[in-house]
Design an enzyme around this catalytic site. Structure first.
Site, mmCIF file in Angstrom:
data_model
loop_
_atom_site.group_PDB
_atom_site.id
_atom_site.type_symbol
_atom_site.label_atom_id
_atom_site.label_comp_id
_atom_site.label_asym_id
_atom_site.label_seq_id
_atom_site.Cartn_x
_atom_site.Cartn_y
_atom_site.Cartn_z
ATOM 1 N N LYS A 205 -11.383 17.417 4.316
ATOM 2 C CA LYS A 205 -11.308 18.437 5.371
ATOM 3 C C LYS A 205 -10.095 19.370 5.195
ATOM 4 O O LYS A 205 -10.208 20.578 5.355
ATOM 5 C CB LYS A 205 -11.215 17.729 6.726
ATOM 6 C CG LYS A 205 -11.340 18.636 7.908
ATOM 7 C CD LYS A 205 -12.780 18.781 8.290
ATOM 8 C CE LYS A 205 -12.985 19.755 9.398
ATOM 9 N NZ LYS A 205 -14.401 19.871 9.738
ATOM 10 N N GLU B 33 -0.066 4.212 -0.242
ATOM 11 C CA GLU B 33 -0.777 5.385 0.281
ATOM 12 C C GLU B 33 -0.650 5.547 1.796
ATOM 13 O O GLU B 33 -0.982 6.588 2.331
ATOM 14 C CB GLU B 33 -2.269 5.328 -0.092
ATOM 15 C CG GLU B 33 -3.045 4.133 0.429
ATOM 16 C CD GLU B 33 -2.864 2.912 -0.451
ATOM 17 O OE1 GLU B 33 -2.011 2.953 -1.349
ATOM 18 O OE2 GLU B 33 -3.563 1.917 -0.214
ATOM 19 N N SER C 23 -19.192 24.897 8.010
ATOM 20 C CA SER C 23 -20.292 25.816 7.722
ATOM 21 C C SER C 23 -19.765 27.235 7.502
ATOM 22 O O SER C 23 -20.319 27.995 6.707
ATOM 23 C CB SER C 23 -21.362 25.773 8.815
ATOM 24 O OG SER C 23 -20.898 26.347 10.013
ATOM 25 N N SER C 24 -18.661 27.593 8.156
ATOM 26 C CA SER C 24 -18.107 28.937 7.969
ATOM 27 C C SER C 24 -17.562 29.101 6.556
ATOM 28 O O SER C 24 -17.813 30.111 5.897
ATOM 29 C CB SER C 24 -16.980 29.201 8.962
ATOM 30 O OG SER C 24 -17.467 29.090 10.268
ATOM 31 N N HIS D 214 0.839 -1.208 0.000
ATOM 32 C CA HIS D 214 0.000 0.000 0.000
ATOM 33 C C HIS D 214 0.871 1.254 0.000
ATOM 34 O O HIS D 214 1.321 1.681 1.061
ATOM 35 C CB HIS D 214 -0.902 0.000 1.240
ATOM 36 C CG HIS D 214 -1.999 -1.004 1.160
ATOM 37 N ND1 HIS D 214 -3.207 -0.734 0.576
ATOM 38 C CD2 HIS D 214 -2.062 -2.295 1.566
ATOM 39 C CE1 HIS D 214 -3.977 -1.799 0.628
ATOM 40 N NE2 HIS D 214 -3.300 -2.769 1.233
ATOM 41 N N GLY E 56 -20.534 28.092 13.131
ATOM 42 C CA GLY E 56 -19.256 28.631 13.586
ATOM 43 C C GLY E 56 -18.136 27.623 13.416
ATOM 44 O O GLY E 56 -16.975 27.937 13.611
ATOM 45 N N GLY E 57 -18.476 26.391 13.035
ATOM 46 C CA GLY E 57 -17.447 25.382 12.732
ATOM 47 C C GLY E 57 -16.828 25.674 11.369
ATOM 48 O O GLY E 57 -17.336 26.514 10.612
#
Ligand code: XMP
Length: 520
Positions: free
Chosen positions: A376, A179, A235-236, A177, A231-232
């Site tokens: 993320k 990765e 979503s911000s 692997h 506020g995370g």
């Protein structure tokens, strides 16, 4: 959303636990890729997707079993480079005329060292500089005969066909692997593969931002959009991106359930309303939430109450926004990747808290999800492009039910006030010692127990609290953070001195599993 303007790499998923890591490695190299479960990859799909290269992931099945997963034969006629990893290697060999045998006695899990064979290929540029390479093996079956046209370019003591390739057709097949972290030179390996395939490395957040803005404008037209802002980070970033795209056609609803951290509501309002000039509704409903939670101790009941009220409140405020047609959500790529299921068809995993409980259908709203294609870390990079402050982008995750799940037992305003102050001191300590970015999540839980202490000449009878800090990659597993005793001692002293109501501090050293990150 369609990304036709970029070169695309297709990852066919055969159910490996680490398929997402392949995608992340490629995205780090500015290569746009998508993961699709093998069941979905048909001839028509391939023609439509038009990949510039294909990767077969690993997986738990055995190619020797009759009904084991396969890619369509036509993938080998696309004329593009293909890389097979582990099960992907076996499937490639099996379909192209080689042999795979059951792994009795030859199964291999863990570190192995590969040595070069033959003249090095372009795939191995930058490899073997130190003589051999550490790789990560994880396989039961093994290839016993390579397919016609293939040569061996690397072997390990237990894997004579660790690296094989048919250079004319640009088919590459490896047993390990590349990765995972335990293959330290894996990044170079992928770099070589995408260079061979001719990728330009045009997937950058700067370019993505411009495209995403244009797509939002095309999708939304002159209609109104509602966005739930917590506020995370997700979503911000969604809100700021939408605001750049459509300005005042966006209204954000920030539901304040009274379970936020110290000064959090003010900070969110100041930043988005005053700094970004967004239309923002601050739905201060703390009385409603705390009222409904009065006397409730059971963790699941708390969550249910908060979840239901959240939807009611959001719907009430959103309903007042005239002419809204769209609901914006910070859904991320890991939430929408269909996972391979061997017991049934592919299943979509969407976290329930992202999908505001079926609200879009209920309110007749269409969805805008501009982060659907991003991991993320890419969302953070996009936030940076959009000018969100670094302190904001790097913030630890904070759960939807907020401090409710850090206050085991009954929730009272008093306990919440004490918890907020203690948490602020703890985070301040972590920032001062420059540990914030090393830690995935850190917080205080106030315990439903009072203990006896002595301060000055007096006896105290106050709450005990627990500090929590963990490292993690995705929140699924976690290790407690190994603070020094000096740090813990200093922090405990500060909390007890600065926070009336707490006279005892403990440190939670439970990993996940068996614990969870939150206390409830
Ligand atoms: P646990 O406690 O399950 O938490 O180990 C894993 C991660 O998920 C977060 N968490 C939540 N986030 N709504 C959220 O938005 C929730 O109900 C919720 N429960 C846990 C937790 O903070 C950690 O990051």
């Amino acid at each position: 959303m369609d990304q036709t303007s970029h070169d695309r790499l297709l990852i066919i998923d055969f159910g490996s636990q680490v398929t997402q890591l392949i995608a992340r490695r490629l995205r780090e190299l500015n290569v746009y890729c998508e993961i699709h479960p093998y069941q979905n990859v048909t001839d028509a799909f391939l023609a439509d997707f038009a990949p510039k290269a294909v990767i077969f992931s690993g997986g738990p099945a055995s190619v020797i079993d009759e009904d084991s997963p396969r890619p369509p034969e036509s993938v080998f006629d696309l004329g593009v480079p293909i890389l097979g990893i582990c099960y992907g290697q076996q499937v490639m060999m099996h379909m192209l005329g080689g042999k795979v045998e059951r792994g009795h006695g030859t199964a291999e899990f863990g570190r192995a060292y590969v040595e070069p064979q033959n003249d090095p290929t372009d795939l191995l540029f930058g490899w073997f500089l130190g003589g051999r390479e550490q790789v990560w093996m994880s396989h039961g079956d093994h290839v016993s005969e390579i397919a016609p046209g293939f040569e061996v370019y690397g072997t390990s003591p237990n894997a004579p066909f660790a690296i094989t390739a048919d250079l004319d057709r640009r088919f590459y097949a490896v047993q390990f692997h590349p990765e995972v972290h335990h293959t330290p030179n894996g990044k170079t390996f992928y770099e070589n593969f995408v260079r061979i395939a001719g990728f330009k490395g045009d997937w950058t957040m700067g370019a993505y931002k411009e495209e995403a803005i244009q797509k939002i404008r095309d999708q939304v037209g002159d209609k109104q959009v509602i966005c739930g802002l917590s506020g995370g980070v997700d979503s911000s970033v969604t809100a700021v991106l939408l605001h750049e795209a459509i300005g005042d056609q966006l209204t954000c609803v920030f539901v304040d359930h009274g379970l936020l951290r110290l000064n959090e509501a003010e900070e969110v309002v100041t930043m988005f309303r005053d700094h970004y000039n967004m239309k923002l509704i601050h739905a201060d409903e703390s009385d409603l939430f705390l009222g409904e939670l009065e006397g409730v101790s059971d963790p699941e009941t708390k969550r249910k109450i908060i979840g239901k009220l959240f939807i009611d409140v959001f719907q009430k405020y959103a309903g007042e926004i005239e002419g809204a047609d769209f609901l914006a959500q910070g859904t991320l790529y890991p939430d929408v990747i269909e996972s391979v299921s061997f017991s049934g068809g592919p299943s979509v995993t969407i976290k329930s808290h992202h999908n505001v409980g079926g609200l879009p259908e209920k309110m007749g709203l269409k969805l805008v999800e501009p982060l659907r294609e991003l991991f993320k870390d890419e969302v953070r990079a996009l936030g940076h492009e959009l000018g969100l402050p670094a302190s904001f982008i790097g913030r630890h995750p904070f759960p939807g039910p907020g401090l409710a799940i850090r206050c085991p037992g009954e929730i009272t305003r008093d306990k919440l006030d004490i918890l907020r102050k203690a948490d602020a001191v703890y985070i301040d300590q972590i920032r001062k010692h420059e540990l914030y970015d090393e830690i995935w999540q850190a917080f205080v839980a106030i315990l439903p127990v009072r203990t006896v202490g002595v301060m000055g000449d007096g006896r105290t009878y106050d709450y005990a609290c627990a500090l929590r800090a963990v490292t993690s990659v995705d929140g699924m597993t976690a290790d407690y953070y190994p603070f020094t005793h000096d740090f813990l001692g200093e922090t405990a002293t500060r909390i007890i001195n600065e926070v009336p109501g707490i006279n005892r501090v403990t440190y939670d050293i439970t990993s996940k599993p068996p614990g969870t990150i939150e206390w409830e």
